[in-house]
Design a protein around this motif. Structure first.
Motif, PDB file in Angstrom:
ATOM      1  N   ASP A 157      -4.391   8.178 -14.546  1.00  0.00           N
ATOM      2  CA  ASP A 157      -4.005   6.992 -13.763  1.00  0.00           C
ATOM      3  C   ASP A 157      -2.934   7.237 -12.706  1.00  0.00           C
ATOM      4  N   PHE A 158      -2.689   8.475 -12.315  1.00  0.00           N
ATOM      5  CA  PHE A 158      -1.752   8.715 -11.212  1.00  0.00           C
ATOM      6  C   PHE A 158      -2.346   8.196  -9.901  1.00  0.00           C
ATOM      7  N   ARG A 159      -1.454   7.767  -9.001  1.00  0.00           N
ATOM      8  CA  ARG A 159      -1.878   7.262  -7.689  1.00  0.00           C
ATOM      9  C   ARG A 159      -1.317   8.132  -6.581  1.00  0.00           C
ATOM     10  N   LEU A 160      -2.014   8.098  -5.451  1.00  0.00           N
ATOM     11  CA  LEU A 160      -1.608   8.886  -4.300  1.00  0.00           C
ATOM     12  C   LEU A 160      -0.496   8.198  -3.526  1.00  0.00           C
ATOM     13  N   SER A 161       0.542   8.953  -3.205  1.00  0.00           N
ATOM     14  CA  SER A 161       1.609   8.475  -2.330  1.00  0.00           C
ATOM     15  C   SER A 161       1.500   9.076  -0.938  1.00  0.00           C
ATOM     16  N   ASP A 162       1.283  10.398  -0.858  1.00  0.00           N
ATOM     17  CA  ASP A 162       1.122  11.093   0.416  1.00  0.00           C
ATOM     18  C   ASP A 162      -0.008  12.104   0.287  1.00  0.00           C
ATOM     19  N   VAL A 163      -0.718  12.304   1.374  1.00  0.00           N
ATOM     20  CA  VAL A 163      -1.783  13.302   1.456  1.00  0.00           C
ATOM     21  C   VAL A 163      -1.449  14.233   2.621  1.00  0.00           C
ATOM     22  N   ILE A 164      -1.490  15.546   2.349  1.00  0.00           N
ATOM     23  CA  ILE A 164      -1.136  16.540   3.364  1.00  0.00           C
ATOM     24  C   ILE A 164      -2.374  17.341   3.729  1.00  0.00           C
ATOM     25  N   GLY A 165      -2.826  17.202   4.963  1.00  0.00           N
ATOM     26  CA  GLY A 165      -3.949  17.994   5.434  1.00  0.00           C
ATOM     27  C   GLY A 165      -5.251  17.637   4.733  1.00  0.00           C
ATOM     28  N   ASP A 166      -6.210  18.511   4.879  1.00  0.00           N
ATOM     29  CA  ASP A 166      -7.534  18.342   4.282  1.00  0.00           C
ATOM     30  C   ASP A 166      -7.678  19.359   3.152  1.00  0.00           C
ATOM     31  N   ASP A 167      -7.641  18.874   1.890  1.00  0.00           N
ATOM     32  CA  ASP A 167      -7.739  19.756   0.732  1.00  0.00           C
ATOM     33  C   ASP A 167      -6.564  20.736   0.679  1.00  0.00           C
ATOM     34  N   PHE A 168      -5.324  20.228   0.983  1.00  0.00           N
ATOM     35  CA  PHE A 168      -4.167  21.110   0.952  1.00  0.00           C
ATOM     36  C   PHE A 168      -3.087  20.646  -0.022  1.00  0.00           C
ATOM     37  N   ALA A 169      -2.640  19.386   0.049  1.00  0.00           N
ATOM     38  CA  ALA A 169      -1.552  18.941  -0.830  1.00  0.00           C
ATOM     39  C   ALA A 169      -1.624  17.434  -1.062  1.00  0.00           C
ATOM     40  N   TYR A 170      -1.174  17.040  -2.257  1.00  0.00           N
ATOM     41  CA  TYR A 170      -1.151  15.625  -2.654  1.00  0.00           C
ATOM     42  C   TYR A 170       0.130  15.343  -3.435  1.00  0.00           C
ATOM     43  N   PHE A 171       0.765  14.217  -3.126  1.00  0.00           N
ATOM     44  CA  PHE A 171       1.917  13.741  -3.884  1.00  0.00           C
ATOM     45  C   PHE A 171       1.474  12.496  -4.650  1.00  0.00           C
ATOM     46  N   MET A 172       1.685  12.509  -5.993  1.00  0.00           N
ATOM     47  CA  MET A 172       1.109  11.483  -6.853  1.00  0.00           C
ATOM     48  C   MET A 172       2.181  10.874  -7.748  1.00  0.00           C
ATOM     49  N   ARG A 173       2.032   9.581  -8.039  1.00  0.00           N
ATOM     50  CA  ARG A 173       3.043   8.850  -8.805  1.00  0.00           C
ATOM     51  C   ARG A 173       2.423   8.131  -9.988  1.00  0.00           C
ATOM     52  N   CYS A 174       3.252   7.890 -11.020  1.00  0.00           N
ATOM     53  CA  CYS A 174       2.842   7.110 -12.185  1.00  0.00           C
ATOM     54  C   CYS A 174       3.763   5.904 -12.384  1.00  0.00           C
ATOM     55  N   ASN A 175       4.772   5.766 -11.531  1.00  0.00           N
ATOM     56  CA  ASN A 175       5.741   4.670 -11.568  1.00  0.00           C
ATOM     57  C   ASN A 175       6.360   4.584 -10.175  1.00  0.00           C
ATOM     58  N   PRO A 176       7.451   3.855  -9.952  1.00  0.00           N
ATOM     59  CA  PRO A 176       7.943   3.719  -8.575  1.00  0.00           C
ATOM     60  C   PRO A 176       8.428   5.005  -7.908  1.00  0.00           C
ATOM     61  N   ASP A 177       8.786   6.036  -8.669  1.00  0.00           N
ATOM     62  CA  ASP A 177       9.153   7.304  -8.031  1.00  0.00           C
ATOM     63  C   ASP A 177       8.022   7.776  -7.113  1.00  0.00           C
ATOM     64  N   HIS A 178       8.369   8.167  -5.900  1.00  0.00           N
ATOM     65  CA  HIS A 178       7.361   8.587  -4.921  1.00  0.00           C
ATOM     66  C   HIS A 178       6.380   9.602  -5.496  1.00  0.00           C
ATOM     67  N   HIS A 179       6.878  10.550  -6.257  1.00  0.00           N
ATOM     68  CA  HIS A 179       5.959  11.466  -6.944  1.00  0.00           C
ATOM     69  C   HIS A 179       6.539  11.934  -8.268  1.00  0.00           C
ATOM     70  N   GLY A 180       5.664  11.960  -9.252  1.00  0.00           N
ATOM     71  CA  GLY A 180       5.961  12.606 -10.518  1.00  0.00           C
ATOM     72  C   GLY A 180       5.324  13.982 -10.548  1.00  0.00           C
ATOM     73  N   ILE A 181       4.202  14.104  -9.825  1.00  0.00           N
ATOM     74  CA  ILE A 181       3.504  15.384  -9.709  1.00  0.00           C
ATOM     75  C   ILE A 181       3.131  15.604  -8.254  1.00  0.00           C
ATOM     76  N   ALA A 182       3.500  16.759  -7.727  1.00  0.00           N
ATOM     77  CA  ALA A 182       3.068  17.184  -6.401  1.00  0.00           C
ATOM     78  C   ALA A 182       2.150  18.388  -6.554  1.00  0.00           C
ATOM     79  N   LEU A 183       1.070  18.381  -5.804  1.00  0.00           N
ATOM     80  CA  LEU A 183       0.068  19.438  -5.860  1.00  0.00           C
ATOM     81  C   LEU A 183      -0.043  20.087  -4.493  1.00  0.00           C
ATOM     82  N   VAL A 184       0.044  21.401  -4.447  1.00  0.00           N
ATOM     83  CA  VAL A 184      -0.156  22.162  -3.219  1.00  0.00           C
ATOM     84  C   VAL A 184      -1.150  23.276  -3.525  1.00  0.00           C
TER      85      VAL A 184
END
Length: 296
Positions: A157-184
């Motif tokens: 149930d994580f949601r997207l906060s920011d998307v970087i490029g095409d298939d490069f990076a995603y910042f995802m949140r589970c509460n109000p913090d901008h990201h709990g998990i960042a993926l690069v």
């Protein structure tokens, strides 16, 4: 506040070949306190819970576990069903270590291990010295970054906060913090675990402690574009990177559309376009412990 099945980031577990040096880094450089140790495992915390960082003595340096807090017992069971439906291997039907009431552990995509749990014991600090307020987020570099993003959304149930490029990076949140998990997108490693502090001055004091120990910051302080946090980074004994940060963006609109950045757009530092060439080369691979070796 959480809309989904995961309410907050729980803890980061790391296997280390030099557990005493790892604990020294966590207590003397970062400012955590040791709350317990047993059977080659050391538990540490910044806030008033049993653990937010766990070091496991090992013959390799690597990622042990990503711990995530389920919203309640219903959410824990719902995630358990989703994990079963996805066909992921469950390696423990109960908490693997100390201080947790209920939970289960499974091997997710690319061998990253997740423990989903509820009911961590409280552990009140007797007094507050230097150090962060809490564990905040993690950043890891899966090979299939879009597949990992979809897994975190679909199963946890994580949601997207920011998307970087095409298939490069995603910042995802589970509460109000901008990201709990960042993926690069990368080579399948954990890059860093991150800890929230109150002031940018604390980042300077971290730099001073590192200098006195003959160590150094590898980047920062910087003001990120994605998340807006001010951050500084160093490498711990295991080879993972540690981030100390403050002033992370808070998102209270559950349905806010993600911010879209170009891959080469300066999403990494609003103060400068400079990035150390070797910054993303740091990190540690996931290591799956066999069930027979799990703490009971």
């Amino acid at each position: 506040m959480s809309w989904g099945l995961i309410s907050e980031m729980g803890y980061i577990g790391i296997q280390t070949t030099n557990i005493e040096a790892s604990v020294w880094d966590a207590t003397q450089l970062l400012g955590l306190r040791e709350t317990n140790r047993a059977d080659g495992t050391v538990y540490l915390s910044a806030s008033d819970v049993h653990h937010e960082l766990v070091y496991v003595e090992s013959d390799v340096d690597g990622v042990d576990t990503f711990g995530l807090v389920a919203r309640d017992g219903y959410a824990l069971r719902a995630i358990r069903r989703r994990v079963e439906d996805e066909g992921f291997q469950i390696i423990s039907e109960r908490p693997r270590g100390l201080g947790i009431e209920d939970g289960f552990t499974f091997v997710g995509p690319e061998n990253f291990v997740f423990e989903i749990y509820i009911g961590m014991q409280q552990n009140q600090a007797s007094f507050k010295s230097f150090g962060p307020d809490r564990y905040g987020h993690l950043n890891f570099h899966p090979k299939d970054v879009t597949g990992m993003m979809k897994f975190l959304h679909r199963v946890l149930d994580f949601r997207l906060s920011d998307v970087i490029g095409d298939d490069f990076a995603y910042f995802m949140r589970c509460n109000p913090d901008h990201h709990g998990i960042a993926l690069v997108k990368g080579q399948g490693t954990l890059h860093h675990h991150a800890w929230e502090t109150q002031s940018i001055a604390d980042l300077g004091k971290l730099g001073d402690r590192l200098h006195k120990a003959g160590r150094e910051l590898i980047w920062g302080p910087v003001r990120h574009g994605a998340g807006h946090n001010v951050a500084a980074y160093y490498v711990e004994t295991s080879g993972a990177v540690v981030e100390l940060y403050t002033d992370l963006e808070q998102i209270y609109d559950d349905n806010r559309d993600p911010i879209i950045w170009g891959q080469d757009e300066n999403w990494w530092n609003m103060w400068s376009s400079y990035r150390p060439e070797d910054f993303r080369k740091h990190g540690i691979m996931p290591v799956v412990r066999e069930p027979k070796n799990l703490l009971r």
